[in-house]
Design a protein around this motif. Structure first.
Motif, PDB file in Angstrom:
ATOM      1  N   ALA A 266       0.826  -1.214   0.000  1.00  0.00           N
ATOM      2  CA  ALA A 266       0.000   0.000   0.000  1.00  0.00           C
ATOM      3  C   ALA A 266       0.858   1.261   0.000  1.00  0.00           C
ATOM      4  O   ALA A 266       0.422   2.322  -0.467  1.00  0.00           O
ATOM      5  CB  ALA A 266      -0.932  -0.018   1.207  1.00  0.00           C
ATOM      6  N   THR A 267       2.083   1.147   0.479  1.00  0.00           N
ATOM      7  CA  THR A 267       2.982   2.307   0.512  1.00  0.00           C
ATOM      8  C   THR A 267       3.598   2.613  -0.850  1.00  0.00           C
ATOM      9  O   THR A 267       4.247   3.641  -1.011  1.00  0.00           O
ATOM     10  CB  THR A 267       4.117   2.062   1.527  1.00  0.00           C
ATOM     11  N   GLY A 268       3.395   1.722  -1.829  1.00  0.00           N
ATOM     12  CA  GLY A 268       3.911   1.947  -3.167  1.00  0.00           C
ATOM     13  C   GLY A 268       5.073   1.027  -3.508  1.00  0.00           C
ATOM     14  O   GLY A 268       5.699   0.428  -2.634  1.00  0.00           O
ATOM     15  N   LEU A 269       5.355   0.918  -4.802  1.00  0.00           N
ATOM     16  CA  LEU A 269       6.422   0.045  -5.285  1.00  0.00           C
ATOM     17  C   LEU A 269       7.772   0.469  -4.721  1.00  0.00           C
ATOM     18  O   LEU A 269       8.118   1.649  -4.710  1.00  0.00           O
ATOM     19  CB  LEU A 269       6.460   0.095  -6.817  1.00  0.00           C
TER      20      LEU A 269
ATOM     21  N   PRO B 246       5.610 -10.509 -11.436  1.00  0.00           N
ATOM     22  CA  PRO B 246       4.302 -10.427 -10.777  1.00  0.00           C
ATOM     23  C   PRO B 246       3.907  -8.987 -10.426  1.00  0.00           C
ATOM     24  O   PRO B 246       2.721  -8.629 -10.488  1.00  0.00           O
ATOM     25  CB  PRO B 246       4.489 -11.279  -9.511  1.00  0.00           C
ATOM     26  N   PHE B 247       4.888  -8.157 -10.087  1.00  0.00           N
ATOM     27  CA  PHE B 247       4.625  -6.745  -9.820  1.00  0.00           C
ATOM     28  C   PHE B 247       4.153  -6.053 -11.096  1.00  0.00           C
ATOM     29  O   PHE B 247       3.178  -5.295 -11.071  1.00  0.00           O
ATOM     30  CB  PHE B 247       5.884  -6.058  -9.287  1.00  0.00           C
TER      31      PHE B 247
ATOM     32  N   HIS C 125       1.946   4.496 -11.784  1.00  0.00           N
ATOM     33  CA  HIS C 125       1.950   4.228 -10.346  1.00  0.00           C
ATOM     34  C   HIS C 125       2.902   5.159  -9.599  1.00  0.00           C
ATOM     35  O   HIS C 125       4.030   5.397 -10.039  1.00  0.00           O
ATOM     36  CB  HIS C 125       2.373   2.764 -10.131  1.00  0.00           C
ATOM     37  N   ARG C 126       2.445   5.673  -8.454  1.00  0.00           N
ATOM     38  CA  ARG C 126       3.288   6.490  -7.589  1.00  0.00           C
ATOM     39  C   ARG C 126       3.971   5.570  -6.588  1.00  0.00           C
ATOM     40  O   ARG C 126       3.308   4.951  -5.742  1.00  0.00           O
ATOM     41  CB  ARG C 126       2.447   7.546  -6.857  1.00  0.00           C
ATOM     42  N   GLY C 127       5.300   5.463  -6.678  1.00  0.00           N
ATOM     43  CA  GLY C 127       6.039   4.526  -5.848  1.00  0.00           C
ATOM     44  C   GLY C 127       6.276   5.014  -4.439  1.00  0.00           C
ATOM     45  O   GLY C 127       5.906   6.141  -4.057  1.00  0.00           O
ATOM     46  N   LYS C 128       6.956   4.177  -3.678  1.00  0.00           N
ATOM     47  CA  LYS C 128       7.202   4.445  -2.259  1.00  0.00           C
ATOM     48  C   LYS C 128       7.945   5.748  -2.036  1.00  0.00           C
ATOM     49  O   LYS C 128       7.664   6.485  -1.077  1.00  0.00           O
ATOM     50  CB  LYS C 128       7.980   3.270  -1.667  1.00  0.00           C
TER      51      LYS C 128
ATOM     52  N   TRP D  73       7.379   8.185 -10.081  1.00  0.00           N
ATOM     53  CA  TRP D  73       6.328   7.611 -10.909  1.00  0.00           C
ATOM     54  C   TRP D  73       6.891   6.428 -11.694  1.00  0.00           C
ATOM     55  O   TRP D  73       7.969   6.514 -12.285  1.00  0.00           O
ATOM     56  CB  TRP D  73       5.773   8.639 -11.890  1.00  0.00           C
ATOM     57  N   TYR D  74       6.127   5.320 -11.728  1.00  0.00           N
ATOM     58  CA  TYR D  74       6.507   4.143 -12.486  1.00  0.00           C
ATOM     59  C   TYR D  74       5.486   3.933 -13.605  1.00  0.00           C
ATOM     60  O   TYR D  74       4.287   3.786 -13.357  1.00  0.00           O
ATOM     61  CB  TYR D  74       6.577   2.904 -11.584  1.00  0.00           C
TER      62      TYR D  74
END
Length: 421
Positions: free
Chosen positions: A12-15, A28-29, A40-43, A47-48
């Motif tokens: 939940a905290t991000g990649l 899998p990610f 996606h906004r990472g930890k 941005w990913y």
């Protein structure tokens, strides 16, 4: 292999690319992000970007800049040879300087010259394998893939044979500083190696005989002597050294890792190994599928010069963006059943070599090396990995994916080299 996920592997905290689970197996990610959170906004606030079209945009759109990544990297490694040498690297440049440097080095990568190296590549593959195949075992990375890649990147550059081992050691010592967050010890060792590598190249250049040459050092020295311009800054000796070192990393680690990743894919998919043995003419498509399925290059970083909307998400100016090329290569919108290794795919265009004006100049050479290696390795009978996969050690990297070692065994070969199929 089809990946089936019910729960998100992304916390939940991000990649977090330092997550050991991600380092061991990022797919899998990628699978989950592509289907649920493609921008996606990472930890760490980075941005990913995962989708094929979005990754292509991030790799080729000038708003996704490289030059301002330099400031972050220089702050990370601090003062020393790393900062002094790599501040001029083509990897940290945008146009017009990037285009200027690329135009200077591109003659060394002419397609005709690369293809003319194919007989030599095949000969070196046989020379490396001949003492190994009689034993019935080898470390595919250390005994074969790494020496193969090093020989041809040094050939391309114009580094004499006696310098190859030094270049290999320096490369291994510098590599950890070019990705993620290096430790203080890695930075210390990297600075020493970078200083020695730079000094070696400066001496090599000073001792070179005058006159035209097709290798990269010769091509760039000719441009320096002619006073060629066109970028924001004139060409300098330090820029030549930085470019040479950059090309080593672009061509050595990537080919080493891609050869071992490709063989591992075939070991895991014996039906595809059998298919390629039955029809060696599929080799070009097989190489493309290997590049797509488990690419040696997984990501590339950029920093936004202005606000950009991507996939319905507004990314603010100044933010870091990581283009996940490994994820783009598994995008179901681009590749049907993307988690399946299938060498019968045709017209596959993986993101492994980048896109746009940053498309890898060495792509042709890399493909030739991978193909020549596979042409021999797929005929080793009973080829298998000799350690449990739980013991695999992948390089600590978010940019590159490759094993530090891959011990394999096979039926010893008494008559080598065989005639090529």
């Amino acid at each position: 292999m089809t990946i089936q996920l019910t729960d998100s592997p992304v916390p939940a905290t991000g990649l977090d690319c330092l997550d050991p689970a991600y380092q061991r197996d990022p797919y899998p990610f990628y699978h989950w992000l592509l289907r649920h959170d493609p921008v996606h906004r990472g930890k760490d606030g980075t941005w990913y970007v995962t989708r094929y079209d979005d990754v292509r945009t991030a790799m080729s759109d000038k708003r996704f800049a490289c030059a301002n990544v330099r400031d972050h990297w220089e702050e990370m490694v601090g003062p020393g040879a790393l900062k002094e040498v790599m501040r001029d690297t083509i990897f940290f440049e945008d146009d017009p300087q990037h285009g200027f440097l690329r135009s200077l080095i591109s003659p060394a990568f002419k397609p005709k010259r690369m293809r003319a190296m194919e007989p030599q590549i095949r000969r070196v593959v046989d020379e490396l394998l001949e003492p190994l195949v009689h034993r019935g075992e080898m470390d595919l990375v250390k005994d074969f893939a790494a020496p193969l890649a090093l020989i041809f990147i040094c050939e391309l550059l114009g580094v004499p044979y006696e310098g190859h081992e030094k270049v290999r050691v320096w490369s291994l010592d510098i590599a950890p500083t070019l990705d993620l967050v290096p430790t203080e010890e890695e930075i210390r060792v990297g600075n020493i190696a970078m200083g020695e590598f730079s000094d070696y190249l400066a001496q090599l250049i000073a001792e070179r005989p005058k006159g035209p040459s097709e290798d990269l050092i010769g091509v760039m020295l000719e441009a320096l002597e002619e006073g060629k311009g066109g970028g924001e800054r004139p060409l300098t000796l330090s820029a030549i050294i930085s470019t040479i070192i950059s090309v080593v990393f672009a061509g050595h680690d990537t080919v080493t890792n891609q050869v071992s990743n490709s063989i591992l894919a075939f070991i895991h998919h014996p039906d595809q190994l059998h298919l390629l043995r039955q029809d060696p003419g599929r080799m070009p498509d097989a190489v493309s599928e290997c590049l797509r399925y488990d690419s040696a290059v997984q990501s590339n970083s950029r920093r936004l010069t202005e606000d950009v909307e991507l996939g319905g998400v507004t990314l603010p100016a100044g933010d870091f963006v990581v283009a996940l090329m490994g994820a783009a290569n598994r995008d179901p919108a681009e590749f049907p059943d993307p988690d399946r290794f299938d060498i019968t795919r045709t017209s596959v265009h993986p993101m492994s070599f980048g896109a746009g004006m940053r498309y890898c100049l060495g792509a042709i050479l890399g493909r030739l090396e991978i193909a020549a290696a596979l042409e021999r390795l797929i005929w080793l009978d009973d080829l298998r990995v000799t350690i449990p996969e739980e013991q695999f050690v992948y390089q600590r990297s978010s940019m590159f994916r490759g094993l530090a070692s891959l011990p394999v065994s096979f039926t010893p070969v008494t008559d080598y080299p065989p005639r090529r199929k």
